[in-house]
Each structure stands twice: as structure tokens, then as C-alpha cells.
Scaffold this active site. Sequence first.
Site, PDB file in Angstrom:
ATOM      1  N   ARG A 271      86.905  61.420 -44.673  1.00 18.89           N
ATOM      2  CA  ARG A 271      87.957  60.416 -44.480  1.00 18.89           C
ATOM      3  C   ARG A 271      87.862  59.880 -43.053  1.00 18.89           C
ATOM      4  NH1 ARG A 271      89.650  62.351 -40.380  1.00 18.89           N
ATOM      5  NH2 ARG A 271      91.415  60.922 -40.464  1.00 18.89           N
ATOM      6  N   GLY A 272      88.702  58.866 -42.775  1.00 16.20           N
ATOM      7  CA  GLY A 272      88.587  58.156 -41.496  1.00 16.20           C
ATOM      8  C   GLY A 272      87.676  56.959 -41.723  1.00 16.20           C
ATOM      9  N   ALA A 273      88.132  55.790 -41.248  1.00 12.39           N
ATOM     10  CA  ALA A 273      87.466  54.537 -41.614  1.00 12.39           C
ATOM     11  C   ALA A 273      85.947  54.524 -41.341  1.00 12.39           C
ATOM     12  CB  ALA A 273      88.171  53.376 -40.915  1.00 12.39           C
TER      13      ALA A 273
ATOM     14  N   ASN B 211      96.777  51.104 -40.138  1.00 11.63           N
ATOM     15  CA  ASN B 211      96.391  52.476 -39.791  1.00 11.63           C
ATOM     16  C   ASN B 211      97.310  53.426 -40.553  1.00 11.63           C
ATOM     17  OD1 ASN B 211      94.673  54.283 -38.222  1.00 11.63           O
ATOM     18  ND2 ASN B 211      96.524  54.835 -37.105  1.00 11.63           N
ATOM     19  N   LYS B 212      97.081  54.690 -40.393  1.00  8.03           N
ATOM     20  CA  LYS B 212      97.804  55.713 -41.148  1.00  8.03           C
ATOM     21  C   LYS B 212      99.317  55.490 -41.156  1.00  8.03           C
ATOM     22  CE  LYS B 212      96.497  58.371 -43.088  1.00  8.03           C
ATOM     23  NZ  LYS B 212      96.341  58.094 -44.534  1.00  8.03           N
TER      24      LYS B 212
ATOM     25  N   ARG C 115      88.250  53.592 -52.011  1.00  7.35           N
ATOM     26  CA  ARG C 115      89.484  53.461 -51.212  1.00  7.35           C
ATOM     27  C   ARG C 115      89.586  52.003 -50.742  1.00  7.35           C
ATOM     28  NH1 ARG C 115      90.898  57.843 -46.812  1.00  7.35           N
ATOM     29  NH2 ARG C 115      93.015  57.276 -47.421  1.00  7.35           N
TER      30      ARG C 115
ATOM     31  N   GLN D  84      96.880  65.076 -41.406  1.00  9.55           N
ATOM     32  CA  GLN D  84      95.623  64.902 -40.667  1.00  9.55           C
ATOM     33  C   GLN D  84      95.777  65.285 -39.193  1.00  9.55           C
ATOM     34  OE1 GLN D  84      96.796  62.746 -42.914  1.00  9.55           O
ATOM     35  NE2 GLN D  84      95.182  61.641 -43.973  1.00  9.55           N
TER      36      GLN D  84
ATOM     37  N   ASP E  97      92.229  51.215 -39.441  1.00  6.81           N
ATOM     38  CA  ASP E  97      91.450  51.088 -40.683  1.00  6.81           C
ATOM     39  C   ASP E  97      91.018  49.655 -40.951  1.00  6.81           C
ATOM     40  OD1 ASP E  97      93.137  53.677 -41.094  1.00  6.81           O
ATOM     41  OD2 ASP E  97      91.457  53.759 -42.489  1.00  6.81           O
TER      42      ASP E  97
HETATM   43  O1  MRU Z   1      93.645  58.527 -44.975  1.00  5.15           O
HETATM   44  P1  MRU Z   1      92.709  58.756 -43.827  1.00  5.15           P
HETATM   45  O2  MRU Z   1      92.740  60.164 -43.315  1.00  5.15           O
HETATM   46  O3  MRU Z   1      91.309  58.269 -44.122  1.00  5.15           O
HETATM   47  O4  MRU Z   1      93.293  57.815 -42.668  1.00  5.15           O
HETATM   48  C1  MRU Z   1      92.626  57.778 -41.437  1.00  5.15           C
HETATM   49  C2  MRU Z   1      93.271  56.912 -40.422  1.00  5.15           C
HETATM   50  O5  MRU Z   1      94.258  56.264 -40.662  1.00  5.15           O
HETATM   51  C3  MRU Z   1      92.574  56.800 -39.092  1.00  5.15           C
HETATM   52  O6  MRU Z   1      93.496  56.619 -38.050  1.00  5.15           O
HETATM   53  C4  MRU Z   1      91.619  55.594 -39.129  1.00  5.15           C
HETATM   54  O7  MRU Z   1      90.793  55.647 -40.250  1.00  5.15           O
HETATM   55  C5  MRU Z   1      90.779  55.497 -37.903  1.00  5.15           C
HETATM   56  S1  MRU Z   1      89.527  56.762 -37.818  1.00  5.15           S
HETATM   57  C6  MRU Z   1      88.591  56.447 -36.454  1.00  5.15           C
END
Ligand code: MRU
Length: 333
Positions: free
Chosen positions: A46-48, A243-244, A85, A192, A233
Site C-alpha cells: 500500500r501507499g501510492a 490523502n488518507k 484501487r 497505518q 495519493d
Molecule cells: O490506504 P493506503 O495505506 O494505501 O493509504 C496511503 C496514504 O494515504 C499515503 O499517505 C499516501 O499513499 C502517500 S504514500 C507516500
Amino acid sequence: MNFKTLELSDNKLIWIDQTRLPMELVYKTSDNLDEMINAIKQLEVRGAPAIGIAAAYALAITVSKSKKIKDSLIKKIADELKASRPTAVNLFWAVDRMIEKYNNVKSASENEIVDTLFAEAIAIHDEDAKMCQAIGLHGSELINDGDTILTHCNAGALATGGIGTALAVIYTCKEQGKNIKVYADETRPLLQGARLTAWELQQNGIDVTLITDNTAGMLMRQGKINHVIVGADRVTNRGDVANKIGTYSVAVLAKENNIPFYVALPESTYDRTLESGDEIIIEERSPLEVTKGFGNQTAPNDIKVYSPAFDITPAEYISYYITDKGLTKGTRV
Ligand code: MRU
């Protein structure tokens, strides 16, 4: 880093199953498209930026195993990956980059096509690692010795191909000898911040304190936070940030308390096709992640649940964008 978030080995993808952290550091290996897609859907990866890199590898690996390489096969793999996603643009960016590469070489031999696709996926990974370094360096200019930083979710090494985006700034400050402290929001509902950010910062010797999401406002009011840094994201032309979930609340609190709010991101997180954040598709997650997260039921049976995975922070709340190219002033400087 004493772990590798993603790795290509023997034409297979190796990834950390992040759902098992912080209790266990478990690596999984596969060359099966459905398994790799499932890893993205279930947030094992996970993470963009990490999602984009994993998708690029998954495409190359799947093509390498195919008997006959043709346009329809590439399209099918790409469509399946893109459906995993919806919010992080890096996934779409990386898959489109792989398709473009394929289109450039598709008249070559099958071996050459496969080699080219692997090389492109590795390039996407390597470039991301370099962008993380650059983000860390540029962001560190904003931070002074003795500062305390609040971060939300995980925008660290676990979310990228390198040392992270928001957390890259923290790692770079530490390397520069700055004495900094971090508060990590736990980040409901999938934690997270608690499971991943707290773990990776602790592994790397950073002074980190975990807080519940609803503690951030009080700390800001008490003057205990100097900066907020988060990842992204998807960022639109006018600078709105997906973002999250919970990022917007933190941004509003930061503005109210006169604390600068930074968004750290690589170039691959900009979506130049969108003007406003309202155009971004926000992923909705399963109610069970809210009512029975990590095993314990914490809500009545059959309760209605709304669980968006991301929110939009309008450009008006952002002081600086920290990118691999440098610092860009936001509307709220
Ligand atoms: O649902 P996730 O854990 O994939 O969400 C991740 C985030 O929102 C991060 O802040 C974002 O992807 C940036 S990662 C460098």
C-alpha cells in the site's frame, strides 16, 4: 532501511505483507497476477508510489509468463491492475507508462519485449527511490533543529520504492544531525500510523510518539507541534490533495493553530488531467474494517457504516508542496 518493501527476484515479486506488521515482518513471493492484485486490494502492498511500482512489476511478470504477447493481453492485464484501487494516481501512471513502453517495442521479438518491460518496471522503482531522496533533501530545508513534526498515515519507506515522502524529510533531518521529534497519528481505521509509521520510525532510531487521531488538536493548541507533513495519493492542478482519511481534519486544525502544513510527493502523484479535488474518485472500504478491525467487534451487528479511505484537502490549507523538484509554495504560506 533494514527491510525491502518491494523487490523483483527471479521474475517474481517479493513484498512485505504489511497487514502483518508490526507483529511480524513477513515477505510474500508470487508471479501470479491475481495474487499480486489481491495484495494491492488487501493493503499488503500500500501507499501510492509502492502500488504503482508493484503494478509495473506485476505487468512485466505476467507478460513474461504468457505464451503469446499481443495488444489484447496487455490491455487485459492493465485493466485488471487499474481496477485494484481507484484513488492513488501512481497506479494508473505506472501502468500507462508500461503500456507506452510496450507500444514502442511491440514489433520486436517476444524476448526483447519482456526484457524491455522488466527494465521499465525497474526504472520506475529506481526513479522513485531517487525522488524520495530528493524530497527528503528539499523538505529538510523547512525543518529546524529541535522541531517536532506531526504526520498522518504512512508515507514512509513502506509506501514507496525508497525512503518515503513525508518520512523522507524526517530521515534526512536525522542524517543532517538535526534533533527532531515525531508524533504519529494512529490513523483509524486501518492504523497505518500505529502499525507502520511507528514501526518504521522506531526501527530507524527516530524519536516517535504514537497518538490517537483525536489527540492532534490538543497538542497543536498546546504549541507542541511545529510542522505537519503528510503524503498524497493524487494532487490536482489547483493543488487539492487526496490523502488518507483524516488528513483534511489535521489540515484544518493546523490552519486554526497557525502551524505550517506540508504535502510531500513525487512528480508521479500529480494528476494534470484534474482541476479540482472534487473530481477525484474516493475509494470506499469494507464496513468490517470499522466494525471488526483486527478481530474485535466494536460496533453493533448490522450497523450502517460509511468508510471512505481518503479525503480531499483543498489547496487553501497547504503551506508547501515538497516534491523531488523542490519546494512549491502553497496557497497558505
Ligand atoms: O490506504 P493506503 O495505506 O494505501 O493509504 C496511503 C496514504 O494515504 C499515503 O499517505 C499516501 O499513499 C502517500 S504514500 C507516500
